[in-house]
Structure formats: C-alpha cells, structure tokens
Write a protein that holds these residues in place. Structure first.
Motif, PDB file in Angstrom:
ATOM      1  N   UNK A 186       0.829  -1.201   0.000  1.00 29.95           N
ATOM      2  CA  UNK A 186       0.000   0.000   0.000  1.00 29.95           C
ATOM      3  C   UNK A 186       0.868   1.257   0.000  1.00 29.95           C
ATOM      4  N   UNK A 187       1.950   1.239   0.760  1.00 27.02           N
ATOM      5  CA  UNK A 187       2.852   2.403   0.778  1.00 27.02           C
ATOM      6  C   UNK A 187       3.447   2.631  -0.615  1.00 27.02           C
ATOM      7  N   UNK A 188       3.802   1.545  -1.282  1.00 21.74           N
ATOM      8  CA  UNK A 188       4.333   1.655  -2.638  1.00 21.74           C
ATOM      9  C   UNK A 188       3.275   2.265  -3.563  1.00 21.74           C
ATOM     10  N   UNK A 189       2.037   1.811  -3.444  1.00 19.06           N
ATOM     11  CA  UNK A 189       0.948   2.365  -4.262  1.00 19.06           C
ATOM     12  C   UNK A 189       0.791   3.864  -4.041  1.00 19.06           C
ATOM     13  N   UNK A 190       0.871   4.283  -2.785  1.00 21.64           N
ATOM     14  CA  UNK A 190       0.745   5.709  -2.468  1.00 21.64           C
ATOM     15  C   UNK A 190       1.794   6.526  -3.219  1.00 21.64           C
ATOM     16  N   UNK A 191       2.993   5.982  -3.286  1.00 23.46           N
ATOM     17  CA  UNK A 191       4.092   6.718  -3.906  1.00 23.46           C
ATOM     18  C   UNK A 191       4.037   6.723  -5.429  1.00 23.46           C
ATOM     19  N   UNK A 192       3.181   5.905  -6.005  1.00 25.76           N
ATOM     20  CA  UNK A 192       3.055   5.841  -7.459  1.00 25.76           C
ATOM     21  C   UNK A 192       2.039   6.847  -7.998  1.00 25.76           C
ATOM     22  N   UNK A 193       1.341   7.527  -7.114  1.00 29.58           N
ATOM     23  CA  UNK A 193       0.288   8.439  -7.536  1.00 29.58           C
ATOM     24  C   UNK A 193       0.856   9.762  -8.045  1.00 29.58           C
ATOM     25  N   UNK A 194       0.200  10.332  -9.049  1.00 32.69           N
ATOM     26  CA  UNK A 194       0.619  11.632  -9.563  1.00 32.69           C
ATOM     27  C   UNK A 194       0.420  12.724  -8.526  1.00 32.69           C
ATOM     28  N   UNK A 195      -0.647  12.601  -7.760  1.00 34.21           N
ATOM     29  CA  UNK A 195      -0.966  13.605  -6.744  1.00 34.21           C
ATOM     30  C   UNK A 195      -0.798  12.972  -5.361  1.00 34.21           C
ATOM     31  N   UNK A 196       0.067  13.546  -4.523  1.00 37.19           N
ATOM     32  CA  UNK A 196       0.246  12.982  -3.183  1.00 37.19           C
ATOM     33  C   UNK A 196      -0.996  13.202  -2.317  1.00 37.19           C
ATOM     34  N   UNK A 197      -1.196  12.321  -1.360  1.00 37.23           N
ATOM     35  CA  UNK A 197      -2.370  12.416  -0.493  1.00 37.23           C
ATOM     36  C   UNK A 197      -2.084  11.653   0.797  1.00 37.23           C
ATOM     37  N   UNK A 198      -3.042  11.640   1.685  1.00 35.05           N
ATOM     38  CA  UNK A 198      -2.920  10.948   2.966  1.00 35.05           C
ATOM     39  C   UNK A 198      -3.912   9.789   3.005  1.00 35.05           C
ATOM     40  N   UNK A 199      -3.438   8.647   3.516  1.00 34.12           N
ATOM     41  CA  UNK A 199      -4.263   7.443   3.517  1.00 34.12           C
ATOM     42  C   UNK A 199      -4.156   6.699   4.836  1.00 34.12           C
ATOM     43  N   UNK A 200      -5.253   6.107   5.240  1.00 31.90           N
ATOM     44  CA  UNK A 200      -5.275   5.191   6.383  1.00 31.90           C
ATOM     45  C   UNK A 200      -5.043   3.790   5.830  1.00 31.90           C
ATOM     46  N   UNK A 201      -4.113   3.080   6.440  1.00 36.56           N
ATOM     47  CA  UNK A 201      -3.811   1.713   6.033  1.00 36.56           C
ATOM     48  C   UNK A 201      -4.227   0.816   7.200  1.00 36.56           C
ATOM     49  N   UNK A 202      -5.296   0.078   6.996  1.00 37.30           N
ATOM     50  CA  UNK A 202      -5.890  -0.717   8.068  1.00 37.30           C
ATOM     51  C   UNK A 202      -6.785  -1.788   7.458  1.00 37.30           C
ATOM     52  N   UNK A 203      -7.356  -2.640   8.294  1.00 39.14           N
ATOM     53  CA  UNK A 203      -8.243  -3.691   7.805  1.00 39.14           C
ATOM     54  C   UNK A 203      -9.719  -3.385   8.048  1.00 39.14           C
ATOM     55  N   UNK A 204      -9.992  -2.437   8.943  1.00 41.73           N
ATOM     56  CA  UNK A 204     -11.352  -2.118   9.377  1.00 41.73           C
ATOM     57  C   UNK A 204     -11.996  -3.290  10.122  1.00 41.73           C
ATOM     58  N   UNK A 205     -11.155  -4.130  10.724  1.00 39.92           N
ATOM     59  CA  UNK A 205     -11.613  -5.234  11.573  1.00 39.92           C
ATOM     60  C   UNK A 205     -10.872  -5.134  12.898  1.00 39.92           C
ATOM     61  N   UNK A 206     -11.559  -5.388  13.985  1.00 42.76           N
ATOM     62  CA  UNK A 206     -10.901  -5.373  15.294  1.00 42.76           C
ATOM     63  C   UNK A 206     -11.020  -6.746  15.940  1.00 42.76           C
ATOM     64  N   UNK A 207      -9.903  -7.172  16.519  1.00 32.70           N
ATOM     65  CA  UNK A 207      -9.860  -8.436  17.248  1.00 32.70           C
ATOM     66  C   UNK A 207      -9.118  -8.194  18.553  1.00 32.70           C
TER      67      UNK A 207
END
Length: 171
Positions: free
Chosen positions: A68-89
């Motif tokens: 996911x971090x690699x994908x973020x860096x491939x974007x033409x426009x930089x942005x901020x992203x949450x990297x998570x599963x949206x599941x809690x255990x």
C-alpha cells in the motif's frame, strides 16, 4: 501535509494501523503470543504473561501494508491514507487462534501480569481504509486468522529448531 502544501513536495502520509508479520519484534504482543504458543507446544516454555487481553486492535499483514505504501508513492498527486483492515480483534482472540492452531487450550498457558498493563490503554483501535480502496483500489487480502497462521507457522519452525539445538546441547 503542511510541507506538501507549503513547499509543493510530493509527500504522502500513510497512517498505518498495527501491521504484523513474523518479523515483528518478540516484545510486541502478537509475536509474544505466537512465539510463546509454539515454544509451549515444543515443551520449551510453560506459560506466557500478558496484560489486558480484552484490548481490541486492527491487525493487518505488514507485507500488504508495504504494498500500500508503494501504491501511495506511485500516484501523480500525493495524499494521505489510512492503512488498516477495518476489523478489530482482541488480544484474547489472538490467543485463542494461535493456541488453537497448535491444538492447545490457551487458558491453560496464558497468565495475567499487571506489569503488562498500559497506563493509558486504548480499548479499541480500528482504522477505515475506505479512501485507499476507493482511490487506489487497495484492500487487505490476508484476514485475521490467516495472519495468525502465518505467524504461528513461522514461529513453529523456529521452535522446532530450538528444540533440536536444545537436544544437541543435552546430549
């Protein structure tokens, strides 16, 4: 974000929730559990001491978070992203799964120790990666049970090796 906007830098931010793998340090609770469970299975340890087993976390697979971090860096426009599963255990869920994979009853081996309580414990941490999915097409593939299995399988191989070394030293 301030530097990106002030100096026109191509800088993205990843807000990474707990990302786990066999490379995680052994003092982190997930790895502490997977290591202990496998060492107990091999007869090399008797129990494991934990603090609050009711705390819930959003645990994902570190390898996917790096993707996911690699994908973020491939974007033409930089942005901020949450990297998570949206599941809690819970930590307890992790114990149940890890020990269960080895045919062990976690309740026989997991002991409480107040020293492992955090003074400012957060009961629930969960992230929403919807923006990452919507804008980058990213979503976690490795689910909780598979993540625990990856860690237990790795640590079981380590424990087997340690048992062999122990036998050689004795004999």
């Amino acid at each position: 974000m301030n530097y990106r906007e002030s100096y026109n830098l191509h800088a993205s931010n990843g807000i990474l929730f707990n990302h786990e793998s066999p490379r995680r340090g052994e003092t982190f609770v997930t790895r502490k559990i997977s290591r202990a469970a496998t060492l107990i299975k091999m007869g090399l340890q008797e129990s494991v001491y934990l603090g609050n087993i009711d705390a819930k976390r959003d645990w994902g697979y570190a390898k996917e978070y790096v993707e996911m971090m690699w994908l973020m860096l491939q974007q033409d426009k930089p942005d901020d992203y949450v990297v998570a599963t949206n599941e809690a255990h819970s930590v307890k869920d992790f114990c149940v799964e890890a020990f269960g994979l080895l045919g062990l009853d976690w309740e026989k081996y997991v002991k409480y120790d107040q020293r492992y309580e955090r003074p400012a414990e957060v009961d629930l941490l969960i992230g929403d990666p919807a923006k990452a999915h919507l804008q980058l097409g990213w979503q976690p593939k490795v689910k909780f049970k598979e993540l625990v299995k990856i860690m237990v399988d790795h640590d079981l191989e380590l424990a087997k090796h340690e048992l062999q070394v122990s036998k050689l030293k004795k004999g």
